[in-house]
Write a protein that holds these residues in place. Sequence first.
Motif, PDB file in Angstrom:
ATOM      1  N   HIS A  11       0.398  -1.406  -0.190  1.00  0.00           N
ATOM      2  CA  HIS A  11      -0.410   0.145   0.525  1.00  0.00           C
ATOM      3  C   HIS A  11       1.109   1.623  -0.192  1.00  0.00           C
ATOM      4  O   HIS A  11       0.306   2.489  -0.793  1.00  0.00           O
ATOM      5  CB  HIS A  11      -1.017  -0.091   1.146  1.00  0.00           C
ATOM      6  CG  HIS A  11      -2.069   0.921   1.111  1.00  0.00           C
ATOM      7  ND1 HIS A  11      -2.830   1.136   0.973  1.00  0.00           N
ATOM      8  CD2 HIS A  11      -1.892   2.428   1.760  1.00  0.00           C
ATOM      9  CE1 HIS A  11      -3.875   1.587   0.615  1.00  0.00           C
ATOM     10  NE2 HIS A  11      -3.702   2.929   1.627  1.00  0.00           N
ATOM     11  N   LEU A  12       2.104   1.459   1.013  1.00  0.00           N
ATOM     12  CA  LEU A  12       2.713   2.475   0.895  1.00  0.00           C
ATOM     13  C   LEU A  12       3.634   2.783  -0.180  1.00  0.00           C
ATOM     14  O   LEU A  12       4.676   3.258  -0.458  1.00  0.00           O
ATOM     15  CB  LEU A  12       3.225   1.934   2.240  1.00  0.00           C
ATOM     16  CG  LEU A  12       2.683   2.416   3.306  1.00  0.00           C
ATOM     17  CD1 LEU A  12       3.152   2.322   4.802  1.00  0.00           C
ATOM     18  CD2 LEU A  12       1.833   3.528   3.465  1.00  0.00           C
ATOM     19  N   GLY A  13       3.765   1.407  -1.096  1.00  0.00           N
ATOM     20  CA  GLY A  13       4.902   1.234  -2.402  1.00  0.00           C
ATOM     21  C   GLY A  13       6.147   0.802  -1.697  1.00  0.00           C
ATOM     22  O   GLY A  13       7.376   1.326  -2.181  1.00  0.00           O
ATOM     23  N   LEU A  14       6.029   0.182  -1.089  1.00  0.00           N
ATOM     24  CA  LEU A  14       7.360  -0.111  -0.683  1.00  0.00           C
ATOM     25  C   LEU A  14       7.635  -2.149  -0.437  1.00  0.00           C
ATOM     26  O   LEU A  14       6.723  -2.378  -0.790  1.00  0.00           O
ATOM     27  CB  LEU A  14       7.692  -0.668   0.888  1.00  0.00           C
ATOM     28  CG  LEU A  14       7.834   1.631   1.394  1.00  0.00           C
ATOM     29  CD1 LEU A  14       7.748   1.517   2.728  1.00  0.00           C
ATOM     30  CD2 LEU A  14       9.302   2.318   0.723  1.00  0.00           C
ATOM     31  N   THR A  15       8.430  -2.448  -0.413  1.00  0.00           N
ATOM     32  CA  THR A  15       8.645  -4.104  -0.712  1.00  0.00           C
ATOM     33  C   THR A  15       8.602  -4.359   1.653  1.00  0.00           C
ATOM     34  O   THR A  15       8.987  -3.624   1.779  1.00  0.00           O
ATOM     35  CB  THR A  15      10.168  -4.995  -1.117  1.00  0.00           C
ATOM     36  OG1 THR A  15      11.033  -4.148   0.454  1.00  0.00           O
ATOM     37  CG2 THR A  15      10.698  -5.058  -1.800  1.00  0.00           C
ATOM     38  N   ALA A  21      12.527  -2.505   8.285  1.00  0.00           N
ATOM     39  CA  ALA A  21      14.091  -2.020   7.842  1.00  0.00           C
ATOM     40  C   ALA A  21      13.866  -0.059   7.894  1.00  0.00           C
ATOM     41  O   ALA A  21      14.593   0.640   9.418  1.00  0.00           O
ATOM     42  CB  ALA A  21      14.790  -1.950   6.461  1.00  0.00           C
ATOM     43  N   ARG A  22      12.813   0.480   7.483  1.00  0.00           N
ATOM     44  CA  ARG A  22      12.304   1.789   8.137  1.00  0.00           C
ATOM     45  C   ARG A  22      11.955   2.298   9.250  1.00  0.00           C
ATOM     46  O   ARG A  22      11.874   3.005  10.544  1.00  0.00           O
ATOM     47  CB  ARG A  22      11.583   2.911   6.941  1.00  0.00           C
ATOM     48  CG  ARG A  22      12.329   2.785   5.662  1.00  0.00           C
ATOM     49  CD  ARG A  22      11.495   2.950   4.707  1.00  0.00           C
ATOM     50  NE  ARG A  22      11.374   4.689   4.472  1.00  0.00           N
ATOM     51  CZ  ARG A  22      11.052   5.007   3.850  1.00  0.00           C
ATOM     52  NH1 ARG A  22      10.813   4.567   2.556  1.00  0.00           N
ATOM     53  NH2 ARG A  22      10.983   6.367   3.658  1.00  0.00           N
ATOM     54  N   MET A  23      11.161   1.280   8.993  1.00  0.00           N
ATOM     55  CA  MET A  23       9.998   0.927  10.242  1.00  0.00           C
ATOM     56  C   MET A  23      10.984   0.416  11.683  1.00  0.00           C
ATOM     57  O   MET A  23      11.434   1.731  12.894  1.00  0.00           O
ATOM     58  CB  MET A  23       9.048   0.264  11.040  1.00  0.00           C
ATOM     59  CG  MET A  23       7.891   0.273   9.914  1.00  0.00           C
ATOM     60  SD  MET A  23       6.614  -0.508  10.045  1.00  0.00           S
ATOM     61  CE  MET A  23       6.178  -0.403  11.335  1.00  0.00           C
ATOM     62  N   ARG A  24      12.134   0.177  11.458  1.00  0.00           N
ATOM     63  CA  ARG A  24      13.162  -0.402  12.539  1.00  0.00           C
ATOM     64  C   ARG A  24      14.252   0.905  13.073  1.00  0.00           C
ATOM     65  O   ARG A  24      14.570   1.158  14.658  1.00  0.00           O
ATOM     66  CB  ARG A  24      14.242  -1.443  12.149  1.00  0.00           C
ATOM     67  CG  ARG A  24      13.717  -3.005  12.488  1.00  0.00           C
ATOM     68  CD  ARG A  24      14.477  -3.869  12.305  1.00  0.00           C
ATOM     69  NE  ARG A  24      13.727  -5.279  12.364  1.00  0.00           N
ATOM     70  CZ  ARG A  24      13.567  -6.143  11.752  1.00  0.00           C
ATOM     71  NH1 ARG A  24      14.645  -6.374  11.142  1.00  0.00           N
ATOM     72  NH2 ARG A  24      13.458  -7.007  12.125  1.00  0.00           N
ATOM     73  N   SER A  69      -6.282   2.899  10.874  1.00  0.00           N
ATOM     74  CA  SER A  69      -5.608   4.384  11.533  1.00  0.00           C
ATOM     75  C   SER A  69      -4.544   5.011  11.404  1.00  0.00           C
ATOM     76  O   SER A  69      -3.926   5.615  11.021  1.00  0.00           O
ATOM     77  CB  SER A  69      -6.255   5.030  12.572  1.00  0.00           C
ATOM     78  OG  SER A  69      -5.893   3.975  13.588  1.00  0.00           O
ATOM     79  N   GLY A  70      -3.723   3.014  11.085  1.00  0.00           N
ATOM     80  CA  GLY A  70      -1.577   2.715  10.986  1.00  0.00           C
ATOM     81  C   GLY A  70      -1.829   3.332  10.002  1.00  0.00           C
ATOM     82  O   GLY A  70       0.167   3.908   9.803  1.00  0.00           O
ATOM     83  N   ILE A  71      -3.053   3.630   8.407  1.00  0.00           N
ATOM     84  CA  ILE A  71      -1.357   3.966   7.174  1.00  0.00           C
ATOM     85  C   ILE A  71      -1.148   5.124   7.108  1.00  0.00           C
ATOM     86  O   ILE A  71      -0.004   5.146   7.047  1.00  0.00           O
ATOM     87  CB  ILE A  71      -2.745   3.325   6.275  1.00  0.00           C
ATOM     88  CG1 ILE A  71      -3.376   1.687   6.579  1.00  0.00           C
ATOM     89  CG2 ILE A  71      -2.325   3.551   5.229  1.00  0.00           C
ATOM     90  CD1 ILE A  71      -2.494   0.160   6.243  1.00  0.00           C
ATOM     91  N   ASP A  81       5.106  10.309   1.222  1.00  0.00           N
ATOM     92  CA  ASP A  81       3.616  10.358   0.024  1.00  0.00           C
ATOM     93  C   ASP A  81       2.418   9.709  -0.129  1.00  0.00           C
ATOM     94  O   ASP A  81       2.300   9.094  -0.817  1.00  0.00           O
ATOM     95  CB  ASP A  81       4.249  11.564  -0.895  1.00  0.00           C
ATOM     96  CG  ASP A  81       5.111  12.931   0.008  1.00  0.00           C
ATOM     97  OD1 ASP A  81       4.515  13.552   0.803  1.00  0.00           O
ATOM     98  OD2 ASP A  81       5.461  13.019  -0.613  1.00  0.00           O
ATOM     99  N   LEU A  82       2.289   9.670   0.973  1.00  0.00           N
ATOM    100  CA  LEU A  82       0.902   8.746  -0.094  1.00  0.00           C
ATOM    101  C   LEU A  82      -0.693   9.629  -1.386  1.00  0.00           C
ATOM    102  O   LEU A  82      -0.594  10.084  -0.672  1.00  0.00           O
ATOM    103  CB  LEU A  82      -0.920   8.255   1.387  1.00  0.00           C
ATOM    104  CG  LEU A  82      -0.508   7.431   2.223  1.00  0.00           C
ATOM    105  CD1 LEU A  82      -1.307   7.355   3.367  1.00  0.00           C
ATOM    106  CD2 LEU A  82       0.630   6.080   1.457  1.00  0.00           C
ATOM    107  N   PRO A  83      -0.918   8.917  -2.487  1.00  0.00           N
ATOM    108  CA  PRO A  83      -1.715   9.445  -3.084  1.00  0.00           C
ATOM    109  C   PRO A  83      -2.971  10.051  -2.534  1.00  0.00           C
ATOM    110  O   PRO A  83      -3.080   9.470  -0.949  1.00  0.00           O
ATOM    111  CB  PRO A  83      -2.045   8.763  -3.919  1.00  0.00           C
ATOM    112  CG  PRO A  83      -1.736   7.092  -2.927  1.00  0.00           C
ATOM    113  CD  PRO A  83      -1.080   7.551  -2.481  1.00  0.00           C
ATOM    114  N   ALA A  84      -3.247  11.132  -2.544  1.00  0.00           N
ATOM    115  CA  ALA A  84      -4.853  12.143  -2.743  1.00  0.00           C
ATOM    116  C   ALA A  84      -5.572  10.360  -2.425  1.00  0.00           C
ATOM    117  O   ALA A  84      -5.435   9.889  -3.383  1.00  0.00           O
ATOM    118  CB  ALA A  84      -5.343  12.894  -2.951  1.00  0.00           C
TER     119      ALA A  84
END
Length: 93
Positions: A11-15, A21-24, A69-71, A81-84
């Motif tokens: 959903h966020l455009g990541l693997t 890794a980014r959350m850590r 709510s966490g997305i 940046d999430l798409p509108a």
Amino acid sequence: MERTLAQTATHLGLTRPQLIARMREKGLLKGNLPADLKRDGEYLRIKDSPWYDEKYGMQYSQSTRVKQSGIRWLAEQLDIDLPALPANRRDVA
């Protein structure tokens, strides 16, 4: 609705590995579980999944789930940046 880390990453455009890794890096995960549920419990939760194994008896695993709510919150935490959100066609008179 809750999403797995893999679904959230898509959903966020990541693997999934990139998301973890980014959350850590931001201190949101410790291992693969939320680092601080008191702080982030509104957005993340731990899912317990018990199962029975014939040889070893009851087995338990835990995984992180991202609440609806966490997305947007996670995107803000990770500077993504999430798409509108698409306009709801039912709002048209």
